[in-house]
Design an enzyme around this catalytic site. Sequence first.
Site, mmCIF file in Angstrom:
data_model
loop_
_atom_site.group_PDB
_atom_site.id
_atom_site.type_symbol
_atom_site.label_atom_id
_atom_site.label_comp_id
_atom_site.label_asym_id
_atom_site.label_seq_id
_atom_site.Cartn_x
_atom_site.Cartn_y
_atom_site.Cartn_z
ATOM 1 N N ASP A 342 27.685 26.159 11.836
ATOM 2 C CA ASP A 342 26.829 25.763 10.729
ATOM 3 C C ASP A 342 27.695 25.289 9.558
ATOM 4 O O ASP A 342 28.685 25.938 9.201
ATOM 5 C CB ASP A 342 25.970 26.959 10.318
ATOM 6 C CG ASP A 342 25.013 26.648 9.187
ATOM 7 O OD1 ASP A 342 24.110 25.816 9.390
ATOM 8 O OD2 ASP A 342 25.169 27.241 8.096
ATOM 9 N N GLU A 378 28.392 21.163 12.938
ATOM 10 C CA GLU A 378 27.439 20.516 12.044
ATOM 11 C C GLU A 378 28.319 19.880 10.969
ATOM 12 O O GLU A 378 28.821 20.577 10.076
ATOM 13 C CB GLU A 378 26.472 21.522 11.432
ATOM 14 C CG GLU A 378 25.435 20.853 10.536
ATOM 15 C CD GLU A 378 24.507 21.833 9.849
ATOM 16 O OE1 GLU A 378 23.323 21.502 9.681
ATOM 17 O OE2 GLU A 378 24.971 22.931 9.460
#
Length: 710
Positions: A342, A378
């Site tokens: 993330d 990401e």
Amino acid sequence: MARTGSRAWPGSWRPLGLSFDGQGVNAAVWAAGATGVDLCLFDEDGAEHRVPLSESTFHVWHGYLPGVEPGMRYGFRVYGPWEPEQGHRWNPEKLLLDPYARALTGEFELDDAVYGHNPGDSAPFVPKGVIVDERDTADTGPRPATSWSETVIYEAHVRGLTMRHPGVPEDLRGTYAGLAHPAIIDHFVNLGITAVELLPVHHFVSEPHLLERGLVNYWGYNSIGYFAPHAGYSAAVRRGRRGGQVREFQEMVGALHKAGIEVILDVVYNHTAEGGENGPMLSFRGIDNDCYYRLGEDPSTYQDYTGCGNTLNVTQPHVIQLITDSLRYWATRMGVDGFRFDLASALARSMHDVDKLGSFLTVISQDPVLQDVKLIAEPWDVGQGGYQVGEFPPLWTEWNDKFRDTARDFWRGARTDVRDLAYRLSGSSDLYQDDGRRPYASINFITAHDGFTMRDLVTYEQKHNEAHGEDNRDGSNDNRSCNYGAEGESEDEQLNLVRRRQIRNLLGMMLLATGVPMLTSGDEMGRTQGGDNNAYCLDNETSWVDWSLLKHPEWRSLLDLTRRLIHLRRQHPVLRQRVFFSGQPAFPGGLQDIAWFRPDGKEMTDADWFAPARVLGVYLSGQDIRGRGPHGERITDDSFLLVLHAGAEELEFTLPGDPWARWYQVVIDTTLDADPGAKDDDVLGAGAPIVLAPRSLLLLRADHELWNAT
């Protein structure tokens, strides 16, 4: 605060955390600037027993306690100055979680005492660690070791996937055991996916602002235990088996591996649940604040590249050790096959800027364990210069939001250049080829947990997040969606036909494009969140997958199409290229590996390349596929023509003739609402015009032999 308790033996400075050896427990915690550390043990009545750790080696406070058993709850109290203006926030009134705890128990409760700047003992209101006997493990089985080019990812939430499934017993719903239930695994196997990417399962807590509104952090992007499976997802913990989440998670991985399915974890190492300077004190802030976190120019504040109040300090060697130790633990002891990071750009920052040669990426690239797992970035954060799509180094794949945006724009009728559409369909060589990566560096997705579901993408043009209590201010306003004439669900069957076709078009493009497709759970059966595009705080039917949709023929048909597309991809290597196309023959005398066609059946010119894309034909030659098999052999396959028509009117399209084909057979036709598959006699002559229906996708198999109707 007075220090109490018996004296520990010296013990060892490693391994970090609490380690049970059958006779007792070794405790070790890194706290470089601290003046003292107490290990706090809690008996079954909740009474606390404090044991000072008097030994310190390499800034690790350590000791050994004979006779301590697994299952006991514990935490640390760390001593040092309270000087926020200097970045120091030690406060021994606050019970702190062990960063290396293998299991946690207890809830985070709002009370003034959980904040470091307030007086009071926080122990009654915060989670505690659980001593685990790591000799008690479940076999996670052999890894499927699916190659990237064959991978199809299914993004899912442990709780949300299973809460409404009628085939999962009620006591297992929302748990790791529920995810491992045959009813769920059968769905995965029949669908054809090869990997499940789980939203965060590191132990997390809800933010104070959510708890104050009676909400929770449902998605889990608020980690506080990087070695601990989230206790709220454990059926064993529900039954009172403290620490049982560890074995239950391993058993889940083993069941998935047995079915040939890999497990990828969405991990949140960019920030922690302690939030900004006014957030709670749960672990890192009270252990060594100015080492674990990036502090601002004013050391009483934090640099926030995450939008969550703080950023872990990956320029600090011990923080890198914490992250890599965690990754290796999940990859080895827990059997995990890969990780999706993330806001990965926050981890790649050096002092301020994103640095591809920085410490974190360098350490990952040379780690012998992590080299062998799947790594997904990401590739952005919220800080300046954080958008890094196409910039991560070899070994890394990336969520490709350019694919997402191009696909959404093309099908809703927004301006999309042919060149951009072609790059996305063919593996995004403009992003990944120059640094030696392959087409599978592109994780192709159209929806994810964050944003509209596929059904909502064609039903709503505005977000509808009123249930969050933020006056609909949260969530993205850039959805690139279209409702095709009416906002929200409709009883107009013609409108619904258009919407369902658009879902099929989006799924078809994603699953037939070169790269690695990622399907969001429920999209294969028409899941809706009622226009909510940020349901991170809703642990209810809005977020849970509604399996009753499969009672409706139109959504069963969508599931059938999704399954068909995935199995086509698995059967045909021409649809999952391992090497970028060149537009030239893969071998002398063959057809060029890819060709692009206009509606008149002619190849596109340079001028066509920059024109708006409304209709496009893509020929994929299987005669000789670029790249060779494991023994150097050529790889051959059928050839296919993919035709995409995003316009709202019918259009004539001429099928390319010799040398491309003599006949074409329809394999996928998204205009067929009930059965998008082809019939054996659905054959079209090459060089002849066909009429494309509005907003349609066709996949045709190219036949180079004379057609024999008999």
